[in-house]
Design a protein around this motif. Structure first.
Motif, PDB file in Angstrom:
ATOM      1  N   TYR A  59      -8.635   2.769   6.873  1.00  0.00           N
ATOM      2  CA  TYR A  59      -7.240   2.348   7.001  1.00  0.00           C
ATOM      3  C   TYR A  59      -7.106   0.849   6.746  1.00  0.00           C
ATOM      4  O   TYR A  59      -6.239   0.412   6.000  1.00  0.00           O
ATOM      5  N   ARG A  60      -7.997   0.052   7.361  1.00  0.00           N
ATOM      6  CA  ARG A  60      -7.970  -1.402   7.163  1.00  0.00           C
ATOM      7  C   ARG A  60      -8.114  -1.708   5.664  1.00  0.00           C
ATOM      8  O   ARG A  60      -7.333  -2.471   5.093  1.00  0.00           O
ATOM      9  N   SER A  61      -9.103  -1.130   5.029  1.00  0.00           N
ATOM     10  CA  SER A  61      -9.351  -1.371   3.614  1.00  0.00           C
ATOM     11  C   SER A  61      -8.146  -0.969   2.761  1.00  0.00           C
ATOM     12  O   SER A  61      -7.729  -1.703   1.863  1.00  0.00           O
ATOM     13  N   GLU A  62      -7.598   0.190   3.038  1.00  0.00           N
ATOM     14  CA  GLU A  62      -6.464   0.687   2.252  1.00  0.00           C
ATOM     15  C   GLU A  62      -5.197  -0.140   2.483  1.00  0.00           C
ATOM     16  O   GLU A  62      -4.400  -0.309   1.559  1.00  0.00           O
ATOM     17  N   LEU A  63      -5.014  -0.660   3.687  1.00  0.00           N
ATOM     18  CA  LEU A  63      -3.858  -1.528   3.937  1.00  0.00           C
ATOM     19  C   LEU A  63      -3.923  -2.791   3.089  1.00  0.00           C
ATOM     20  O   LEU A  63      -2.926  -3.210   2.507  1.00  0.00           O
ATOM     21  N   TYR A  64      -5.103  -3.387   3.031  1.00  0.00           N
ATOM     22  CA  TYR A  64      -5.239  -4.597   2.233  1.00  0.00           C
ATOM     23  C   TYR A  64      -5.085  -4.296   0.736  1.00  0.00           C
ATOM     24  O   TYR A  64      -4.497  -5.092  -0.005  1.00  0.00           O
ATOM     25  N   LYS A  65      -5.547  -3.147   0.286  1.00  0.00           N
ATOM     26  CA  LYS A  65      -5.309  -2.726  -1.106  1.00  0.00           C
ATOM     27  C   LYS A  65      -3.816  -2.532  -1.346  1.00  0.00           C
ATOM     28  O   LYS A  65      -3.292  -2.888  -2.403  1.00  0.00           O
ATOM     29  N   LYS A  66      -3.145  -1.947  -0.349  1.00  0.00           N
ATOM     30  CA  LYS A  66      -1.703  -1.704  -0.465  1.00  0.00           C
ATOM     31  C   LYS A  66      -0.950  -3.028  -0.581  1.00  0.00           C
ATOM     32  O   LYS A  66       0.032  -3.128  -1.321  1.00  0.00           O
ATOM     33  N   LEU A  67      -1.413  -4.041   0.143  1.00  0.00           N
ATOM     34  CA  LEU A  67      -0.772  -5.353   0.049  1.00  0.00           C
ATOM     35  C   LEU A  67      -0.864  -5.887  -1.377  1.00  0.00           C
ATOM     36  O   LEU A  67       0.114  -6.406  -1.918  1.00  0.00           O
ATOM     37  N   LEU A  68      -2.022  -5.747  -1.998  1.00  0.00           N
ATOM     38  CA  LEU A  68      -2.171  -6.180  -3.396  1.00  0.00           C
ATOM     39  C   LEU A  68      -1.239  -5.388  -4.318  1.00  0.00           C
ATOM     40  O   LEU A  68      -0.588  -5.955  -5.198  1.00  0.00           O
ATOM     41  N   GLU A  69      -1.192  -4.079  -4.109  1.00  0.00           N
ATOM     42  CA  GLU A  69      -0.333  -3.218  -4.938  1.00  0.00           C
ATOM     43  C   GLU A  69       1.136  -3.630  -4.816  1.00  0.00           C
ATOM     44  O   GLU A  69       1.828  -3.809  -5.824  1.00  0.00           O
ATOM     45  N   GLU A  70       1.595  -3.771  -3.580  1.00  0.00           N
ATOM     46  CA  GLU A  70       3.008  -4.112  -3.372  1.00  0.00           C
ATOM     47  C   GLU A  70       3.318  -5.527  -3.849  1.00  0.00           C
ATOM     48  O   GLU A  70       4.389  -5.781  -4.393  1.00  0.00           O
ATOM     49  N   SER A  71       2.371  -6.446  -3.681  1.00  0.00           N
ATOM     50  CA  SER A  71       2.574  -7.813  -4.170  1.00  0.00           C
ATOM     51  C   SER A  71       2.672  -7.834  -5.690  1.00  0.00           C
ATOM     52  O   SER A  71       3.509  -8.544  -6.256  1.00  0.00           O
ATOM     53  N   GLN A  72       1.837  -7.049  -6.354  1.00  0.00           N
ATOM     54  CA  GLN A  72       1.883  -6.978  -7.813  1.00  0.00           C
ATOM     55  C   GLN A  72       3.222  -6.407  -8.282  1.00  0.00           C
ATOM     56  O   GLN A  72       3.803  -6.896  -9.245  1.00  0.00           O
ATOM     57  N   GLU A  73       3.723  -5.398  -7.577  1.00  0.00           N
ATOM     58  CA  GLU A  73       5.027  -4.831  -7.930  1.00  0.00           C
ATOM     59  C   GLU A  73       6.128  -5.875  -7.764  1.00  0.00           C
ATOM     60  O   GLU A  73       7.049  -5.944  -8.581  1.00  0.00           O
ATOM     61  N   LEU A  74       6.026  -6.708  -6.735  1.00  0.00           N
ATOM     62  CA  LEU A  74       7.002  -7.785  -6.552  1.00  0.00           C
ATOM     63  C   LEU A  74       6.920  -8.781  -7.703  1.00  0.00           C
ATOM     64  O   LEU A  74       7.955  -9.176  -8.266  1.00  0.00           O
ATOM     65  N   VAL A  75       5.721  -9.159  -8.085  1.00  0.00           N
ATOM     66  CA  VAL A  75       5.540 -10.091  -9.205  1.00  0.00           C
ATOM     67  C   VAL A  75       6.179  -9.520 -10.468  1.00  0.00           C
ATOM     68  O   VAL A  75       6.850 -10.237 -11.223  1.00  0.00           O
ATOM     69  N   GLU A  76       6.027  -8.230 -10.695  1.00  0.00           N
ATOM     70  CA  GLU A  76       6.581  -7.590 -11.892  1.00  0.00           C
ATOM     71  C   GLU A  76       8.106  -7.570 -11.888  1.00  0.00           C
ATOM     72  O   GLU A  76       8.725  -7.467 -12.942  1.00  0.00           O
ATOM     73  N   THR A 100      -2.923  15.701   2.028  1.00  0.00           N
ATOM     74  CA  THR A 100      -3.150  14.410   2.681  1.00  0.00           C
ATOM     75  C   THR A 100      -4.310  14.519   3.670  1.00  0.00           C
ATOM     76  O   THR A 100      -4.763  15.619   3.985  1.00  0.00           O
ATOM     77  N   ARG A 101      -4.750  13.385   4.148  1.00  0.00           N
ATOM     78  CA  ARG A 101      -5.690  13.334   5.258  1.00  0.00           C
ATOM     79  C   ARG A 101      -5.431  12.053   6.032  1.00  0.00           C
ATOM     80  O   ARG A 101      -4.848  11.100   5.502  1.00  0.00           O
ATOM     81  N   THR A 102      -5.855  12.017   7.280  1.00  0.00           N
ATOM     82  CA  THR A 102      -5.718  10.830   8.110  1.00  0.00           C
ATOM     83  C   THR A 102      -6.966   9.974   7.950  1.00  0.00           C
ATOM     84  O   THR A 102      -8.085  10.482   8.053  1.00  0.00           O
ATOM     85  N   LEU A 103      -6.761   8.699   7.693  1.00  0.00           N
ATOM     86  CA  LEU A 103      -7.868   7.778   7.464  1.00  0.00           C
ATOM     87  C   LEU A 103      -8.531   7.362   8.774  1.00  0.00           C
ATOM     88  O   LEU A 103      -7.875   7.244   9.809  1.00  0.00           O
ATOM     89  N   GLU A 104      -9.828   7.121   8.700  1.00  0.00           N
ATOM     90  CA  GLU A 104     -10.551   6.504   9.809  1.00  0.00           C
ATOM     91  C   GLU A 104     -10.152   5.021   9.847  1.00  0.00           C
ATOM     92  O   GLU A 104      -9.641   4.479   8.868  1.00  0.00           O
ATOM     93  N   ASP A 105     -10.403   4.363  10.960  1.00  0.00           N
ATOM     94  CA  ASP A 105      -9.962   2.978  11.147  1.00  0.00           C
ATOM     95  C   ASP A 105     -10.445   2.031  10.048  1.00  0.00           C
ATOM     96  O   ASP A 105      -9.668   1.234   9.527  1.00  0.00           O
TER      97      ASP A 105
END
Length: 107
Positions: free
Chosen positions: A33-50, A25-30
């Motif tokens: 982190y912002r970019s990855e959080l928004y990507k994570k929202l898409l990922e989790e939303s897609q899983e909910l849709v499924e 692992t590694r710790t993300l820069e700010d």
């Protein structure tokens, strides 16, 4: 080792280790982190849709994941839950909710 290259929950590396696995692992820069959080929202939303129309517990799990990411985004953006709830209520009063199941075909 399998490649993931994605934002994960804080305790996942501990879980992997408890199962006898290893992780890198590694710790993300700010900004990352912002970019990855928004990507994570898409990922989790897609899983909910499924999971729509499926097992109730699976739907609950996916909604919980979406809420977790949304709370992290609110924290990152310096927003309180009350600010968001107040805006939600304002929009509901101005534009309504989704209770009437209205589907717009054209305008």
């Amino acid at each position: 080792m399998k490649e993931y290259n994605k934002l994960i929950r804080d305790k996942i590396p501990e879980y992997i280790a408890s199962q006898g696995g290893k992780s890198e692992t590694r710790t993300l820069e700010d900004a990352e982190y912002r970019s990855e959080l928004y990507k994570k929202l898409l990922e989790e939303s897609q899983e909910l849709v499924e999971k729509q129309g499926g097992d109730k517990q699976e739907v609950i799990n996916e909604i919980a994941d979406v809420l977790e990411v949304l709370e992290a985004i609110m924290k990152l953006e310096g927003l309180s839950q009350q600010e968001v709830v107040d805006r939600q209520q304002q929009k509901r009063e101005e534009r309504g909710s989704f209770d009437k199941k209205i589907f717009l075909i054209r305008s």
